[in-house]
Design a protein around this motif. Structure first.
Motif, short mmCIF file in Angstrom:
data_model
loop_
_atom_site.label_atom_id
_atom_site.label_comp_id
_atom_site.label_asym_id
_atom_site.label_seq_id
_atom_site.Cartn_x
_atom_site.Cartn_y
_atom_site.Cartn_z
N TYR A 17 -11.66 23.62 -42.16
CA TYR A 17 -10.92 24.86 -42.33
C TYR A 17 -9.53 24.75 -41.31
O TYR A 17 -9.64 24.36 -40.12
CB TYR A 17 -11.57 26.09 -42.24
CG TYR A 17 -12.65 26.49 -43.10
CD1 TYR A 17 -12.57 26.54 -44.36
CD2 TYR A 17 -13.87 26.34 -42.78
CE1 TYR A 17 -13.49 27.13 -45.33
CE2 TYR A 17 -14.87 26.74 -43.19
CZ TYR A 17 -14.95 27.05 -44.84
OH TYR A 17 -15.93 27.17 -45.70
N GLU A 18 -8.61 25.45 -41.98
CA GLU A 18 -7.35 25.78 -40.79
C GLU A 18 -7.97 26.81 -39.77
O GLU A 18 -8.55 27.94 -40.22
CB GLU A 18 -6.24 26.13 -41.39
CG GLU A 18 -5.40 25.08 -42.27
CD GLU A 18 -4.95 24.02 -41.59
OE1 GLU A 18 -4.59 24.14 -40.39
OE2 GLU A 18 -4.88 22.92 -42.16
N VAL A 53 -11.13 23.68 -37.89
CA VAL A 53 -12.31 24.18 -37.69
C VAL A 53 -13.32 23.12 -38.43
O VAL A 53 -13.34 22.97 -39.57
CB VAL A 53 -12.86 25.63 -38.29
CG1 VAL A 53 -14.31 25.89 -38.04
CG2 VAL A 53 -11.48 26.67 -37.72
N ALA A 97 -16.33 22.63 -39.88
CA ALA A 97 -17.22 23.43 -40.28
C ALA A 97 -18.41 22.66 -40.89
O ALA A 97 -19.62 22.69 -40.54
CB ALA A 97 -17.20 24.32 -41.43
N GLU A 146 -28.35 27.53 -36.66
CA GLU A 146 -27.96 28.97 -36.10
C GLU A 146 -26.61 29.41 -36.73
O GLU A 146 -25.88 28.35 -37.68
CB GLU A 146 -27.38 28.98 -34.71
CG GLU A 146 -28.70 28.95 -33.72
CD GLU A 146 -28.18 28.37 -32.37
OE1 GLU A 146 -28.26 29.30 -31.51
OE2 GLU A 146 -28.08 27.07 -32.06
N SER A 147 -26.34 30.77 -36.88
CA SER A 147 -25.25 31.21 -37.63
C SER A 147 -23.93 30.39 -36.99
O SER A 147 -23.61 30.00 -35.80
CB SER A 147 -24.77 32.63 -36.97
OG SER A 147 -23.80 33.04 -37.71
N GLY A 148 -23.00 29.94 -38.06
CA GLY A 148 -21.91 29.31 -37.86
C GLY A 148 -21.78 27.78 -37.88
O GLY A 148 -20.93 27.29 -37.79
N CYS A 149 -23.31 27.44 -38.16
CA CYS A 149 -23.41 25.85 -38.07
C CYS A 149 -22.77 25.15 -39.41
O CYS A 149 -22.87 23.83 -39.61
CB CYS A 149 -24.80 25.46 -37.69
SG CYS A 149 -25.93 25.67 -39.06
N GLY A 150 -22.57 25.82 -40.25
CA GLY A 150 -21.91 25.35 -41.59
C GLY A 150 -22.77 25.25 -42.76
O GLY A 150 -22.41 24.66 -43.75
N LYS A 151 -23.91 26.06 -42.72
CA LYS A 151 -24.71 25.99 -43.92
C LYS A 151 -24.09 26.51 -45.19
O LYS A 151 -24.11 25.88 -46.45
CB LYS A 151 -26.12 26.79 -43.57
CG LYS A 151 -26.65 26.63 -42.15
CD LYS A 151 -27.91 27.54 -42.14
CE LYS A 151 -27.74 28.92 -42.00
NZ LYS A 151 -26.98 29.17 -40.41
N SER A 152 -23.57 27.71 -45.12
CA SER A 152 -22.65 28.36 -46.12
C SER A 152 -21.66 27.45 -46.84
O SER A 152 -21.57 27.35 -48.10
CB SER A 152 -22.23 29.79 -46.06
OG SER A 152 -23.47 30.60 -45.69
N THR A 153 -20.91 27.00 -45.83
CA THR A 153 -19.93 26.01 -46.39
C THR A 153 -20.50 24.90 -47.17
O THR A 153 -19.94 24.41 -48.29
CB THR A 153 -19.19 25.56 -45.17
OG1 THR A 153 -18.63 26.77 -44.50
CG2 THR A 153 -18.02 24.78 -45.59
N GLU A 188 -29.45 32.19 -48.00
CA GLU A 188 -30.23 33.15 -47.04
C GLU A 188 -30.77 34.41 -47.90
O GLU A 188 -30.32 35.57 -47.76
CB GLU A 188 -29.33 33.64 -45.86
CG GLU A 188 -28.89 32.58 -45.18
CD GLU A 188 -28.87 32.94 -43.65
OE1 GLU A 188 -30.08 33.72 -43.16
OE2 GLU A 188 -28.24 32.14 -42.76
N PRO A 200 -16.85 25.09 -33.29
CA PRO A 200 -16.31 24.06 -33.83
C PRO A 200 -14.95 23.54 -34.08
O PRO A 200 -14.49 22.54 -34.67
CB PRO A 200 -16.68 24.60 -35.47
CG PRO A 200 -16.87 25.89 -35.29
CD PRO A 200 -16.79 26.22 -33.84
#
Ligand SMILES: Nc1ncnc2c1ncn2[C@@H]1O[C@H](COP(=O)(O)OP(=O)(O)OP(=O)(O)O)[C@@H](O)[C@H]1O
Length: 437
Positions: free
Chosen positions: A17-18, A34, A36, A55-62, A186, A285
């Motif tokens: 991401y930008e 970023v 991700a 953990e939160s922010g590690c890129g799962k949803s992306t 999740e 990231p």
């Protein structure tokens, strides 16, 4: 796992991401990316579940959204039934969405509060032009019963249902189009623990009945432990370890998997050691650590072969180096009394290191830190103490128990836990720093 062509094959997926940047940065072209999702590959077979944990922010949803093409991947391919869907036109993608669905974490916000359940599920049928030989109402009734809801409640609105019931409606909506693959992002994290198991059981039953494959995203290993055929553990946009639950847990190989497993709150039969507390927080990231992204927090980071470090001493020296790099030491608070002792205590450094030469170097680095010359401290430590963990990117390698991206399990480094030796001819020897930029 079957040896046939997988239903889904993700290859070298990247999503950058930008970053949010200010006007001056944009003007000067200094906008950063970023990272991700950074070169991720895996497969999911028909009717199977891949649990994606981290953990939160590690890129799962992306990853979930990039597979569904709700986010355009920066690079890489996503093969669904053998076809690369990253190159499909919008209309082909619309057709494909019948086969690939998503269930969100928060059913409250993902269901339109102004529509009845009948309309929410009916909308999904209409969008995809699904009629079939049974009437629309009968189909909706059947879906509601299938997810364990009372079909006579079809005319109620979302606010009339509990969290668990809302998630069942979300599942019914996803099922409406007869998908072969669902990203479960999740789906139980926002629910009471007592309800979580019911929703997990429902998803498992539906999989058995309908043969749907799931990408099941969770931040907690205990959630996927029982339902996943394979588990991928992610850290900062990369897969650290992937394997069946048996491979992953018996015993865990990657130090990050070990830490996640030790953090499962209830006594877990798969882990009988102490809780492993990782230092600090997940790095950004935008500017991830070089080499292995986990090295700044890894309890088993490989020590340099030419110094005699105890593992914990070495971890403390690496933390000093990382915090000097980040300028993350509030030196002014150590002004009074004995600043060196206070600094050492803050950094978990013993009063003297076992290796006298290492002690001399660390003392010099600490003096630089005390003078707020952070760059000097960082350079001295990284130039003196060499570890492949900070210079070489690990790749996922086949082991006896799944695939692991960690130099400890790479024969080229010949390093067992707490054994920091490297071979003279492995990539560690004399290899150039390979940062992530
Ligand atoms: N649209 C966006 N623009 C910029 N950065 C983003 C965007 N979406 C996500 N990110 C960043 O990408 C990284 C990965 O985010 P992502 O939501 O995929 O992680 P996650 O593991 O699913 O986290 P969580 O469990 O909190 O949902 C994070 O650093 C996040 O801040």
């Amino acid at each position: 796992m079957s040896g046939s062509e997988p239903l889904l094959r993700v290859e070298g997926l990247e999503k950058y991401y930008e970053s949010e940047s200010d006007f001056i940065d944009r003007l000067l072209g200094r906008q950063k990316k970023v990272k991700a999702v950074d070169d991720v590959s895996f497969e999911i077979h028909e009717g199977e579940t891949l649990g994606l944990v981290g953990e939160s922010g590690c890129g799962k949803s992306t990853i979930g959204r990039s597979i569904l093409q709700l986010r355009k991947p920066t690079a890489g391919s996503v093969y669904f039934k053998g076809q690369d869907i990253t190159t499909l036109s919008d209309s082909d993608l619309r057709d494909l969405r019948k086969e690939m669905q998503i269930i969100f974490q928060n059913p409250q916000s993902s269901l339109n509060p102004r529509l009845t359940v009948n309309d929410i599920i009916g909308e999904a049928l209409d969008i995809h032009g699904i009629e079939g030989d049974v009437s629309r109402d009968a189909r909706i009734k059947d879906l509601l019963e299938r997810v364990g809801l009372n079909a006579s409640h079809a005319n109620r609105y979302p606010h009339e249902f509990s969290g668990g019931q809302l998630q069942r409606i979300g599942i019914a909506r996803a099922l409406a189009v007869d998908p072969e693959f669902i990203v479960c992002d999740e789906p139980v994290s926002a629910l009471d623990v007592s309800v979580q198991a019911q929703i997990l059981n429902l998803l498992e039953d539906l999989q058995d009945e309908l043969g749907i494959a799931y990408l099941f995203i969770a931040h907690d290993l205990s959630v996927v432990e029982h339902i996943a055929d394979q588990i991928a553990v992610m850290y900062l946009g990369k897969i650290a370890e992937i394997g069946t639950p048996e491979e992953l847990f018996a015993p865990p190989q990657h130090p990050y998997t070990e830490a996640l497993l030790s953090a499962i709150p209830e006594p877990d039969p798969l882990w009988d050691g102490d809780r492993i507390l990782l230092e600090g927080s997940v790095p950004s990231p935008i500017d991830p650590p070089s080499g292995c992204k986990f090295h700044t927090r890894c309890p088993r980071v490989i020590p340099p072969s030419d110094y005699e470090f105890e593992q914990e001493e070495w971890r403390a020296v690496m933390s000093l180096r990382h915090r000097a790099r980040e300028e993350d030491i509030a030196v002014e608070t150590f002004d009074d009394g004995a600043p060196m002792e206070a600094l050492r205590e803050e950094l978990d450094l013993p009063s003297t290191l076992s290796d006298p030469e290492a002690e001399r170097v660390v003392q010099e680095a600490l003096r630089s830190v005390a003078d707020e010359e952070f760059g000097d401290a960082e350079s001295l430590l990284s130039e003196t103490f060499d570890t492949p963990c900070s210079t070489d990117k690990p790749v996922l390698r086949e082991t006896d128990a799944g695939r692991v991206a960690c130099h400890l399990f790479d024969p080229a480094y010949e390093a067992g836990p707490n054994d920091g030796t490297t071979t003279g001819d492995g990539p560690a020897a004399g290899s150039a720093a390979s940062g992530d930029d």
